[in-house]
Structure formats: structure tokens, C-alpha cells
Design a protein around this motif. Structure first.
Motif, PDB file in Angstrom:
ATOM      1  N   GLU A 142       1.106  -1.368  -0.158  1.00  0.00           N
ATOM      2  CA  GLU A 142       0.034   0.061   0.330  1.00  0.00           C
ATOM      3  C   GLU A 142       1.433   1.157  -0.324  1.00  0.00           C
ATOM      4  OE1 GLU A 142      -3.201   0.131  -0.760  1.00  0.00           O
ATOM      5  OE2 GLU A 142      -3.530  -1.990   0.327  1.00  0.00           O
ATOM      6  N   SER A 143       1.551   1.113   0.251  1.00  0.00           N
ATOM      7  CA  SER A 143       3.175   2.473   0.641  1.00  0.00           C
ATOM      8  C   SER A 143       4.203   2.214  -0.158  1.00  0.00           C
ATOM      9  CB  SER A 143       3.721   2.265   2.119  1.00  0.00           C
ATOM     10  OG  SER A 143       4.105   3.696   1.957  1.00  0.00           O
ATOM     11  N   THR A 144       3.486   1.939  -1.672  1.00  0.00           N
ATOM     12  CA  THR A 144       4.392   1.314  -2.719  1.00  0.00           C
ATOM     13  C   THR A 144       5.364   2.720  -3.373  1.00  0.00           C
ATOM     14  OG1 THR A 144       3.437   1.704  -3.843  1.00  0.00           O
ATOM     15  CG2 THR A 144       3.636  -0.357  -3.628  1.00  0.00           C
ATOM     16  N   LYS A 145       6.154   2.502  -3.732  1.00  0.00           N
ATOM     17  CA  LYS A 145       7.229   4.022  -4.464  1.00  0.00           C
ATOM     18  C   LYS A 145       6.302   4.425  -5.246  1.00  0.00           C
ATOM     19  CE  LYS A 145      11.697   4.038  -7.838  1.00  0.00           C
ATOM     20  NZ  LYS A 145      11.864   3.817  -8.355  1.00  0.00           N
ATOM     21  N   GLU A 146       5.392   4.176  -5.853  1.00  0.00           N
ATOM     22  CA  GLU A 146       4.223   5.104  -7.041  1.00  0.00           C
ATOM     23  C   GLU A 146       3.824   5.506  -5.624  1.00  0.00           C
ATOM     24  OE1 GLU A 146       4.898   1.434  -7.352  1.00  0.00           O
ATOM     25  OE2 GLU A 146       5.931   2.128  -9.121  1.00  0.00           O
ATOM     26  N   VAL A 197       3.960   6.653  -3.038  1.00  0.00           N
ATOM     27  CA  VAL A 197       5.075   7.642  -1.988  1.00  0.00           C
ATOM     28  C   VAL A 197       5.127   8.576  -3.166  1.00  0.00           C
ATOM     29  CG1 VAL A 197       7.409   7.574  -1.177  1.00  0.00           C
ATOM     30  CG2 VAL A 197       6.296   6.545  -0.643  1.00  0.00           C
ATOM     31  N   PHE A 198       5.751   8.131  -4.520  1.00  0.00           N
ATOM     32  CA  PHE A 198       6.294  10.064  -5.457  1.00  0.00           C
ATOM     33  C   PHE A 198       4.959  10.096  -6.257  1.00  0.00           C
ATOM     34  CE2 PHE A 198      10.848   7.719  -6.124  1.00  0.00           C
ATOM     35  CZ  PHE A 198      11.925   8.848  -6.203  1.00  0.00           C
ATOM     36  N   ALA A 199       4.101   9.732  -5.934  1.00  0.00           N
ATOM     37  CA  ALA A 199       2.711  10.689  -6.325  1.00  0.00           C
ATOM     38  C   ALA A 199       2.458  11.282  -4.810  1.00  0.00           C
ATOM     39  CB  ALA A 199       1.833   9.343  -5.978  1.00  0.00           C
ATOM     40  N   ALA A 200       2.680  11.442  -3.705  1.00  0.00           N
ATOM     41  CA  ALA A 200       2.052  12.040  -2.805  1.00  0.00           C
ATOM     42  C   ALA A 200       3.318  13.249  -2.991  1.00  0.00           C
ATOM     43  CB  ALA A 200       2.303  11.242  -1.486  1.00  0.00           C
ATOM     44  N   PHE A 201       4.614  12.810  -3.549  1.00  0.00           N
ATOM     45  CA  PHE A 201       6.027  13.459  -3.217  1.00  0.00           C
ATOM     46  C   PHE A 201       5.773  14.947  -4.363  1.00  0.00           C
ATOM     47  CE2 PHE A 201      10.129  14.176  -1.781  1.00  0.00           C
ATOM     48  CZ  PHE A 201      10.295  15.219  -2.148  1.00  0.00           C
ATOM     49  N   ASP A 202       5.031  14.373  -5.388  1.00  0.00           N
ATOM     50  CA  ASP A 202       4.450  15.626  -6.893  1.00  0.00           C
ATOM     51  C   ASP A 202       3.210  15.855  -6.284  1.00  0.00           C
ATOM     52  OD1 ASP A 202       7.018  14.393  -7.794  1.00  0.00           O
ATOM     53  OD2 ASP A 202       6.574  12.913  -8.878  1.00  0.00           O
ATOM     54  N   GLY A 203       2.685  14.910  -5.646  1.00  0.00           N
ATOM     55  CA  GLY A 203       1.362  16.031  -5.468  1.00  0.00           C
ATOM     56  C   GLY A 203       0.767  17.478  -4.402  1.00  0.00           C
ATOM     57  N   GLN A 204      -0.271  17.952  -4.740  1.00  0.00           N
ATOM     58  CA  GLN A 204      -1.266  19.214  -4.271  1.00  0.00           C
ATOM     59  C   GLN A 204      -0.464  18.691  -2.720  1.00  0.00           C
ATOM     60  OE1 GLN A 204      -2.638  22.037  -5.219  1.00  0.00           O
ATOM     61  NE2 GLN A 204      -2.180  20.732  -8.032  1.00  0.00           N
ATOM     62  N   ASP A 205      -0.253  17.854  -1.709  1.00  0.00           N
ATOM     63  CA  ASP A 205      -0.437  18.611  -0.587  1.00  0.00           C
ATOM     64  C   ASP A 205       0.105  17.186   0.546  1.00  0.00           C
ATOM     65  OD1 ASP A 205      -2.296  16.024  -0.809  1.00  0.00           O
ATOM     66  OD2 ASP A 205      -4.073  17.036   0.386  1.00  0.00           O
ATOM     67  N   GLY A 206       0.880  16.512  -0.690  1.00  0.00           N
ATOM     68  CA  GLY A 206       2.321  15.156  -0.339  1.00  0.00           C
ATOM     69  C   GLY A 206       1.089  14.267   0.425  1.00  0.00           C
ATOM     70  N   ALA A 238       8.994   5.052   4.018  1.00  0.00           N
ATOM     71  CA  ALA A 238       8.130   6.122   3.642  1.00  0.00           C
ATOM     72  C   ALA A 238       6.532   6.443   3.174  1.00  0.00           C
ATOM     73  CB  ALA A 238       9.366   6.435   2.496  1.00  0.00           C
ATOM     74  N   ALA A 239       6.031   6.114   4.818  1.00  0.00           N
ATOM     75  CA  ALA A 239       4.830   6.519   3.491  1.00  0.00           C
ATOM     76  C   ALA A 239       4.755   7.776   3.604  1.00  0.00           C
ATOM     77  CB  ALA A 239       3.909   5.616   5.901  1.00  0.00           C
ATOM     78  N   THR A 247      19.691  10.632  -8.676  1.00  0.00           N
ATOM     79  CA  THR A 247      18.356  11.010  -9.838  1.00  0.00           C
ATOM     80  C   THR A 247      17.324  11.182  -9.205  1.00  0.00           C
ATOM     81  OG1 THR A 247      17.757   8.039  -9.783  1.00  0.00           O
ATOM     82  CG2 THR A 247      20.125   9.357 -11.849  1.00  0.00           C
ATOM     83  N   TRP A 248      16.626  12.009  -9.229  1.00  0.00           N
ATOM     84  CA  TRP A 248      14.779  11.699  -9.043  1.00  0.00           C
ATOM     85  C   TRP A 248      14.154  10.330  -9.279  1.00  0.00           C
ATOM     86  CZ3 TRP A 248      12.333  15.971  -6.500  1.00  0.00           C
ATOM     87  CH2 TRP A 248      11.276  15.622  -6.317  1.00  0.00           C
ATOM     88  N   GLU A 249      14.393   9.796  -9.951  1.00  0.00           N
ATOM     89  CA  GLU A 249      13.057   8.897 -10.107  1.00  0.00           C
ATOM     90  C   GLU A 249      13.930   7.377  -8.758  1.00  0.00           C
ATOM     91  OE1 GLU A 249      15.589   6.903 -14.260  1.00  0.00           O
ATOM     92  OE2 GLU A 249      13.805   5.674 -13.350  1.00  0.00           O
ATOM     93  N   HIS A 250      15.287   8.045  -8.384  1.00  0.00           N
ATOM     94  CA  HIS A 250      16.031   5.976  -7.440  1.00  0.00           C
ATOM     95  C   HIS A 250      15.307   6.431  -5.969  1.00  0.00           C
ATOM     96  CE1 HIS A 250      18.628   3.759  -4.974  1.00  0.00           C
ATOM     97  NE2 HIS A 250      18.516   3.625  -5.767  1.00  0.00           N
TER      98      HIS A 250
END
Lengths: 345, 403
Positions: free
Chosen positions: A24-28, A30-39, A83-84, A295-298
Motif C-alpha cells: 500500500e505504500s509502494t514507490k508509486e 510515495v512518489f505520487a504524494a511527493f509530487d501531489g498537491q499536499d503530500g 516512507a509512508a 537521480t529523482w527516480e531513485h
């Protein structure tokens, strides 16, 4: 009986948490939250609330699972490992126990079922998770007040860690409801400090695991780079600091759970040590991964940024070193809240 | 997880504390020889009262104490600042080895006199060409009838000039792979052909000696275990002692920080005491924090041992932690105490600067002896983290042989 090992229940909890978070707290996510509106990741928060995790350390007669701080440390270590994103730590480990300590049981139960979020204000200029909160616990003249979000001017702050953001807040000192004396929540802050260290340990462990995997397979000069002494020695130091941090975090969780004489000292010891060690260990992960680690993706930077963020929360290295020294050299009751004039916020 | 002490543990701690408060000598003579004799008398007294090596079985003079009681005892002993045991190598290293691998005659002959300090022991492991690579020892023991004939040299031998006996690793089969041709031998230091020459260390003291063997004859009865099994014998008994000593070490080092806090209040710098200087306070706070973390890690290690685990390679983490801590701490102590902290004449005002200079210098040894920090990091990397070994130059080796 002196036993530092996790018991069977704690091991089961750790496994269950790792199993859930790995899905449930996959890389995808976490990155979506990081790049999202409010984290934030509201779905993840909802699922964790449904599992009862927000209420893990809340007594059963107050609607919780009746576990303790050590179990909360076990859980938060896993959240750190994966990294939830979101406001789980601040609500589960500060706001809920603070509301309960102040006798605001109805407010607490609204938070522990996941419906409402409360931010705990130490420094109005920087309130962690303040941008996600429905109401705010503030301290005015030694009294704690609960203020509804509509009475607070909230200015969201983006931070180095896109998954752990903040807000600056402004409010009238007369706003909201008086809940009681601030002394009631001092032990809550120490306990939360210990648990935050456990979360940081999770990030250190993940960084170490990633590097270990990498240096065993990355080949240069015809050898795995993990066979070079310079790399091995760095990893040995990373392990040392990670394990020492783990000892400190869990010792502090236990001491605060059991009301030991050194509960406050152990929280400061843990936070001072781990706040130093976590940015270093997670930073070494970037270094040892080489160019790919920059790199950002890592994922390496996610952990470095989280460690850097956490190092400044609930008192930084300097604050807690001073507090540890003060607690050691002067009368405990006077020193318990002190940091030699330094601010915890 | 439960870190509380039982009522039984607490009662035992109180008993130890009471005994040490009543009996531990406070001011020992400065003079090295007189100091040694005073400590020998103290150990004799301790042995008479049954307070040396309490974890040894009663038949050998111990109390059959549990590991946890031993840990408590060691912690209290250090808290009371009781003098270091004069026969610490005999008690800590030889005794457990004999109990595990010696025969009955050897146990009867040696163990009681180890406890009473009637016979002082030194360790004969390191050689000029066998430091980190301990298994490279060259001191030769050739069997001639019922006696071994010893030739070679040991170095860094603590208590070498006082010792009556040495437990030594010697090469009995030069043709075997290097770990397999080593034996564990007990050598009478008063034998003809043994010469101990004191070494002068950077502290100006002579804690170490070089020991030379020229055709020294050692009875075959002084062999511990089987011939050529000495490496295994030497390695198996190190772990327990390290585990039981960790907590005491944390107390000892914390005492140093408390001493620094005291002395920093006596030193004036930049218009205030060193203790009031924010930069100094930050440093002192750092070392207090780290030694407290060290205490937690030793509790964790002890807990693993008590509940049936082995200290294993994790002991290397412990060694790096305290030895590197001590070195860095003393560096900061010198910074904090300033010029007065560097004075080595007797009269240096309010602080014991001789002690700080000695501790600062002696701390440099901690990251070298009993396995350098570099070797410890290799052990952690290879045996805990599972990283590949580096290519080696000694192809006869069948397995890693670092200490």
C-alpha cells in the motif's frame, strides 16, 4: 526480566505492518504524494485508520487497541521503512495522546477513527502537517487550547520532504476551547520524540538495505564494488549507526512507556543521536549508489529528505544535547522541560 | 521487550554496592610498583571474600553467578571506581579458556592462584609480524621429549614485566595451513631463556613489554587442549567476556564525561567557565548522549546473550563504538580544557590535567588493541553484512583469520 528482544506479538505486528505497507505504500504511492498537491495519500491514511493503527496505543476503554509505545515504535519503524506519506505520525503519536491526556476524549475518538485530523502546534511559523489539519492544539500562556480550523489562518508550506509538509498558522489567543495545563502533555511530547526516532530508524534500515543490494551486484574494475574496503567500511559504519539508533529509539520507547526515571533523558538521547545519524546514513546511501543515487527516480533521496526533515522536528540535535546535559547535571524537575533556552519548535 | 530489573537483581546490586563501598581502596599510590602491589593486595582481599570472577563455578572460587548478575557486578565495580584487577588477563581470558579446554590438573593447578593474584598472567598473542593478521604468528615450539622448546618473540605484552605466567599462541606445525598449526601453551615467565623488556609508550608509561624466548623449555603438560588446536581454543572464549564487560565500560566512560563536566567548571575561558560556553556544552552533551546510546546497545547485546544468543561478530560493533567514542571524546576534552588541559607538571591548578593528557594519549591505543577499528569493520562487513572478501596475498589460508 531484562529482555531487549521484541516479543511474539511485536514480531507479528512488524510482519503485518511490513506486509501491508509493501503493498500500500509502494514507490508509486510515495512518489505520487511527493509530487501531489499536499503530500498526502488519503487512501493510505483511511486504510491505516481502518486497521486501527491510529488507535494502536490507545487504551481499549477509550476505543483503542490497548498496545504500548514499543508497539507504536515497531509500527512507525515500518512506516519509515516504506516512507509512508501523510499525517499519520502527528495524529497517532502526538495529537491523539495529547487530547487523551487533556481529557478531550470525544475529540480524540474523532481523530482515532480517521475522520478528523488535528495538528499540534509548537512553533506557529512551522506546524508539521498543519496544512492537512481540521483543528489545532496550541499553547497559550502555559494552557493548551483546541482551535477549530475555521478560526485559524493556515498558510501551507512546501518542504524539502514532499511527503511531510507543514503550515504556518495564525490564530487569536482567545479562540477555541481551553483544555488544560501544558504540563499534561509534556510526557506525550517525549514519547512522540522516541517514536519519531523509530520512524527514522526505518528509513536508515531501508537505505542500508538498498545500498547492500546494490554494492553486491554493481561491478567495477572486474569486482563487485562491495568487495572494496572503502565501501565495506562505510557500510560497517552505516550498520553501526543504524543499530545504535535502533537501540536508542526502542530504549526510549520502553522507558517512556514504563515511566522510568530516565524517560525524558532517553527521549533526548535518542533524538540527539538519531537526528545526527539518520541524515548521515541516508546520505551515504546516495553516495554509494553513485550517479543513479542522485537521480529523482531513485528512492535514495526520499529517505535522505525525510531524515533531514525529521532531524529538525520535536527538537534538533543541539536542543536535545543541551537538554540531556541539563537533565544530567541539574535537578530533574526543573530541567525536564528545559533546553538551555533553546527552542524545541 | 522489558528492560526492568527483577527484585532479585536489585537486591544483588545492593549487596555488591554495599561491599564495594565498605572495602574498595580509595587512594592508590602513584608510584607504579607500589600501585601494582596495592592492587595485588586488593585482588587478594576480593578473592578471599569471593568477589572475583563471580560467574566462575564455586569449585574454582567463583559464586556460580548468572551472566546478568555478572553484568550487574561489573557495572557496580566500575561505578564504585574500584581499581582495575591486577590479574585481569588471567581472570578474563585464561580462566575461561582453562575451564572450557583445560584438563583437571591444569584447572586445579592454576585457577585459584589466578583469582588470588598470587600468580600474575600475561597474554602472548601478538608478534612483530602478527598484529591484525594474528594467525601469522611465528614463535616456534618444537617438541623434544616431554618438553617444547620455544624460540621467538611476543610484543605488546601487558603486564609482561610483572607476569609469572604467559598464555601463548605458538606454532607447532609450520607446514600446516596457518590457522591449523598453532597451539595454546602456558609458559612460566621465570624459565631460563625468557626475557621481558619494557616498551615505552606514547604516554611515557611502560604498560607493555616485548618478550623474547631463547630455547625456553616448557613441559608438554602445559599444553591446553590438543596440539595444533590452539587457534580455535583462543577464539572461542573471547566473546563471553566482551559481552559481560560492555555495561561496565559504559559506566567507566560516562565517569570520564562526568569528570570533564567537573573540570570544565574550573577552567575559565573567554570570560566564563568552559562549562558555560555554549560550544563546549554542545560537545559535552554530544558525548553524554553517545555514551548513553552505548549503554542501550550493551543492554541489547547482554539481553541477546542472556537469552541464549551468541555475541558473534556484533561484538565488533561494540568495540568500534566505545574505542572510537573514547578517542573523539578525549579530543574534545582537550579542546574544552584548553592550554591548562595540556599541562603535565604536578601543579596545574584546579584540574587534574595529567590525567587528561594521559587519557587523551591512551585513547589512541583503544582503536588498535584487541583488533583495530579497520579489522573490526572488515569483520562487520563480511560476517554481518555478507559482503565479498577482498583478494588476499596469503593463499595458504583456508578462512578469514583476523582477530
Amino acid at each position: 526480566m531484562m529482555d531487549f528482544r521484541p516479543n511474539e506479538d511485536q514480531i507479528q505486528l512488524q510482519k503485518a505492518a511490513a506486509d501491508f505497507l509493501s503493498k500500500e505504500s509502494t514507490k508509486e504511492v510515495v512518489f505520487a504524494a511527493f509530487d501531489g498537491q499536499d503530500g498526502d495519500s488519503p487512501e493510505l491514511y483511511k486504510k491505516m485508520a481502518d486497521l486501527g493503527w491510529l488507535a494502536l496505543a490507545v487504551p481499549e476503554d477509550k476505543g483503542g487497541l490497548g498496545m504500548g509505545l514499543v508497539e507504536q515504535a515497531v509500527l512507525l519503524e515500518q512506516l519509515g521503512y516504506y516512507a509512508a506519506p501523510g499525517a499519520f505520525f502527528t495524529n497517532a503519536c502526538i495529537s491523539i495522546p495529547a487530547l487523551l491526556a487533556l481529557g478531550a476524549n470525544d475529540e480524540a475518538s474523532a481523530v482515532l477513527d480517521g475522520g478528523k485530523k488535528v495538528a499540534f502546534v509548537i512553533d506557529p511559523e512551522f506546524v508539521i502537517d498543519g496544512h492537512l489539519a481540521d483543528s489545532f492544539l496550541v499553547t497559550v500562556n502555559g494552557r493548551v487550547r483546541l482551535i477549530g480550523g475555521s478560526d485559524v489562518e493556515v498558510k501551507p508550506l512546501e518542504t524539502i520532504d514532499g511527503t511531510r509538509r507543514a503550515a504556518s498558522v495564525e490564530f487569536s489567543e482567545q479562540a477555541g476551547e481551553d483544555l488544560g495545563d501544558v504540563h499534561a502533555v509534556e510526557s506525550v511530547v517525549d514519547a512522540a520524540t522516541a517514536i519519531l526516532c523509530a520512524e527514522m530508524v526505518g528509513g536508515m534500515q531501508k537505505s542500508l538495505d538498498m545500498v547492500l543490494d546494490y554494492v553486491k551486484v554493481r561491478t567495477q574494475f572486474g569486482r563487485p564494488i562491495g568487495s572494496f574496503q572503502s565501501i565495506k567500511h562505510r557500510l560497517a559504519d552505516m550498520l553501526l549507526k543504524t543499530e545504535a539508533s535502533r537501540s536508542a529509539a526502542y530504549y526510549a520507547a520502553w522507558a517512556n512507556q514504563s515511566g522510568a526515571d530516565d524517560a525524558a533523558l532517553s527521549a533526548s538521547v535518542a533524538k540527539a543521536y538519531v537526528s545526527d545519524a539518520a541524515p548521515w546514513v541516508t546520505g551515504q546511501s546516495i553516495q554509494l549508489h553513485g550517479g543513479i543515487g542522485f537521480t529523482w527516480e531513485h528512492e535514495a533521496h526520499l529517505y535522505f529528505k525525510r531524515a533531514t526533515m525529521n532531524a529538525a522536528l520535536l527538537g534538533d540535535v543541539a536542543f536535545h544535547r543541551e537538554r540531556a546535559l541539563t537533565l544530567t547535571t541539574s535537578d530533574r524537575s526543573e530541567a525536564a522541560s528545559g533546553g538551555g533556552g533553546r527552542s524545541r519548535g | 521487550m522489558d528492560l526492568s530489573w527483577t527484585e532479585e537483581d536489585k537486591a544483588f546490586r545492593a549487596e555488591v554496592r554495599k561491599y564495594l563501598e565498605a572495602n574498595a581502596p580509595k587512594d592508590l599510590p602513584e608510584d607504579e610498583t607500589a600501585n601494582f602491589e596495592a592492587r595485588r593486595q586488593w585482588q587478594k582481599k576480593l578473592a578471599e571474600d569471593g568477589w572475583v570472577a563471580i560467574h566462575w563455578p564455586e569449585e574454582f572460587g567463583g559464586r556460580g553467578a548468572s551472566l546478568l548478575q555478572t553484568v550487574i557486578y561489573n557495572e557496580e565495580y566500575t561505578r564504585a571506581r574500584a581499581p582495575l584487577l591486577v590479574n585481569s588477563l588471567g581472570v578474563g581470558l585464561l580462566g575461561p579458556t582453562l575451564m572450557a579446554h583445560g584438563n583437571d590438573e591444569q584447572k586445579q593447578r592454576y585457577l585459584k592462584k589466578v583469582l588470588s593474584a598470587e600468580e600474575i598472567w600475561c597474554q602472548g598473542f601478538s608478534e612483530p609480524n602478527a598484529g591484525s593478521d594474528l594467525a601469522a604468528i611465528q614463535t616456534r615450539a618444537e617438541l623434544d621429549g616431554d618438553e617444547y622448546v620455544l624460540n621467538g618473540q611476543k610484543i605488546w605484552t601487558s603486564y609482561g614485566k610483572y607476569a609469572d605466567w604467559m598464555f601463548a599462541l605458538v606454532r607447532t606445525d609450520p607446514s600446516a595451513p596457518k590457522h591449523q598449526g598453532i597451539s595454546y601453551l602456558l609458559v612460566d615467565m621465570h624459565s631460563p631463556g625468557v626475557e621481558a623488556r619494557p616498551l615505552k609508550e606514547i604516554t611515557g608509561d611502560s604498560l607493555f613489554a616485548e618478550v623474547f624466548f631463547s630455547d625456553v623449555r616448557v613441559p608438554k603438560a602445559n599444553l591446553v587442549g590438543e596440539q595444533n588446536d590452539g587457534w580455535r581454543i583462543a577464539m572461542t572464549t573471547l566473546g563471553f567476556e566482551r559481552g559481560a564487560g560492555g555495561l561496565a565500560q559504559s559506566v567507566r566512560l560516562r565517569n570520564s564525561v562526568l569528570d570533564l563536566i567537573g573540570d570544565a567548571q574550573q577552567v575559565r575561558r573567554n570570560g566564563w567557565t568552559a562549562f558555560d560556553d555554549p560550544l563546549s556544552r554542545n560537545k559535552i552533551g554530544k558525548w553524554l548522549v553517545e555514551i548513553e546510546v552505548y549503554r542501550y546497545t550493551t543492554l541489547r547485546a547482554i539481553s541477546a546473550l542472556v537469552h541464549g544468543g551468541s555475541p558473534g561478530p556484533e561484538a565488533s560493533i561494540n568495540k568500534i563504538f566505545w574505542s572510537e567514542w573514547h578517542k573523539s571524546f578525549t579530543e574534545d576534552a582537550m579542546d574544552i580544557l584548553g592550554p591548562l588541559g595540556r599541562v603535565t607538571t604536578d601543579e596545574s591548578g584546579n584540574i587534574d590535567s595529567q590525567r587528561w593528557v594521559r587519557e587523551y594519549l591512551f585513547a589512541r591505543a583503544g582503536t588498535i588493541y584487541a583488533g583495530t577499528s579497520e579489522i573490526q569493520r572488515n569483520i562487520i562487513a563480511e560476517r554481518v553484512l555478507g559482503l565479498p572478501k577482498e583478494p588476499r596475498g596469503d593463499t595458504k589460508t583456508e578462512k578469514a583469520g583476523e582477530r
